[in-house]
Write an enzyme that holds these catalytic residues in place. Structure first.
Site, PDB file in Angstrom:
ATOM      1  N   PRO A   2       0.512  -1.320   0.338  1.00  0.00           N
ATOM      2  CA  PRO A   2       0.039   0.058   0.189  1.00  0.00           C
ATOM      3  C   PRO A   2       0.946   1.196   0.032  1.00  0.00           C
ATOM      4  CG  PRO A   2      -0.367  -1.637   2.008  1.00  0.00           C
ATOM      5  CD  PRO A   2       0.082  -1.723   1.007  1.00  0.00           C
ATOM      6  N   GLU A   3       0.405   2.378  -0.826  1.00  0.00           N
ATOM      7  CA  GLU A   3       0.883   2.966  -0.755  1.00  0.00           C
ATOM      8  C   GLU A   3       0.092   4.309  -0.428  1.00  0.00           C
ATOM      9  OE1 GLU A   3       3.040   4.067  -5.373  1.00  0.00           O
ATOM     10  OE2 GLU A   3       2.870   1.610  -5.209  1.00  0.00           O
ATOM     11  N   LYS A  59       3.679   6.235   4.758  1.00  0.00           N
ATOM     12  CA  LYS A  59       2.377   4.838   4.736  1.00  0.00           C
ATOM     13  C   LYS A  59       1.918   4.162   5.721  1.00  0.00           C
ATOM     14  CE  LYS A  59       5.570   3.604   0.047  1.00  0.00           C
ATOM     15  NZ  LYS A  59       6.068   3.379  -0.283  1.00  0.00           N
ATOM     16  N   ARG A 270      12.552  -3.967  -9.043  1.00  0.00           N
ATOM     17  CA  ARG A 270      11.435  -3.592  -8.955  1.00  0.00           C
ATOM     18  C   ARG A 270      10.744  -4.306 -10.188  1.00  0.00           C
ATOM     19  NH1 ARG A 270       9.048  -2.094  -4.314  1.00  0.00           N
ATOM     20  NH2 ARG A 270       6.980  -2.538  -4.900  1.00  0.00           N
TER      21      ARG A 270
END
Ligand SMILES: [Zn+2]
Length: 330
Positions: A2-3, A59, A270
């Site tokens: 989650p960002e 976050k 990533r």
């Protein structure tokens, strides 16, 4: 992971559910989820305190409690927060429960046990005090991109003298808080800037485009209640931003601007998604190492179906409104 938009959504949806609730007791079967203080002191420290507010920093979720306390939660990869009646059995992935006097529980469900929580003293702004034990939490974080004080001028000052590549810089929490892989890829596509572009080479117009793209995509992410890729879900169900992403996990699919296939390279471990036509890399920045990296780009989807490919009911927890009106609206 989650960002900013996902954590903001959780905070907004949790707020009406827990504000006013008073902690009766806590339970855990995974003491390592509690990072501060020790589990016994954590449990004792919460009892009798009322939840006053739920906010977000970077976050992290921050639950302001009476008695100048802050309960902070980082949901990480797979953490979910649920508010359920205590009589509903906890499933085996619930590893922490904060029971309220009204018969409900705030439950942290986390399949992979990466989430962490801590109890800290807080300042008058509701945030944990940047002193002693709380310092590790937020001291290293950059500014909040949606904060009113984060102006174009502040953004330019922050960019000045930076070397790294744009993708890595956007994901650096010390540079800017809350942006991760999804929104970094999306912001760069919107700004028509290549992820490997050096920050030092940006012209003023490009700086402005990236500033507006970062803020725009984060705002839209919040409006759409986040991107439910992976395990993210909010108290009111899944978000819908995943249905409106332009490049993230769209490898090989047509770019929404030019129709050419979206490419994927691996940068810092990533997946990084971009359109090589819309996001040109200036010749001067095409070093041999960059050329090798770009040559490794794939246009074939490596994973299973993306959200775009799934039939309407598959994988959905919340409602999935109809798609298709967005391109026209832009
Ligand atoms: Zn394109």
């Amino acid at each position: 992971m989650p960002e900013l938009p996902e954590v903001e959504t959780i905070a907004r949806e949790l707020r009406p559910l827990v504000v006013g609730a008073v902690v009766r007791e806590t339970w855990t079967d995974w003491p390592r989820v509690i990072r501060h203080p020790d589990p016994a002191a954590f449990g004792r420290g919460l009892v009798g305190h009322e939840v006053l507010d739920v906010t977000r920093r970077a976050k992290w979720l921050v639950l302001a409690l009476s008695g100048e306390l802050a309960l902070v939660v980082q949901v990480k990869m797979t953490g979910q927060l649920l508010v359920q009646p205590a009589r509903v059995p906890r499933d085996r992935h619930v590893h922490l429960a904060v029971a309220f006097e009204d018969g409900r529980e705030l439950r942290l469900r986390d399949v992979r046990k990466f989430a962490r929580v801590g109890l800290y003293r807080r300042g008058e702004d509701g945030m944990p005090l940047a002193a002693d034990e709380a310092a590790e939490l937020f001291a290293g974080h950059g500014p909040e991109p949606l904060d009113p004080s984060f102006t174009l001028r502040a953004w330019r000052a922050r960019l000045r003298g930076r070397r790294g590549r744009l993708k890595s810089l956007l994901m650096d929490q010390a540079f800017l808080a809350g942006v991760g892989n999804i929104y970094a890829d999306e912001a760069l596509w919107r700004a028509r800037l290549h992820p490997l572009r050096g920050a030092a080479s940006l012209r003023p117009a490009e700086e402005r485009r990236l500033y507006e793209a970062v803020r725009g995509v984060l705002r839209e992410g919040i409006e759409r209640r986040g991107s439910s890729v992976g395990d993210y879900t909010a108290p009111e169900g899944d978000g819908e931003m995943q249905q409106h992403l332009d490049v993230y996990q769209r490898t090989g699919r047509p770019c929404h601007r030019c129709g050419r296939p979206v490419r994927r390279i691996v940068l810092g471990g990533r997946g990084t998604h971009f359109c090589s036509w819309c996001q040109r890399l200036p010749l001067a920045e095409r070093t041999p190492a960059v050329r090798r990296l770009l040559a490794s780009a794939t246009v074939a989807a490596r994973r299973g179906p993306t959200w775009d490919d799934l039939p309407a009911a598959v994988g959905a927890v919340g409602a999935r409104p109809s798609r298709g009106t967005r391109r026209a609206a832009r």
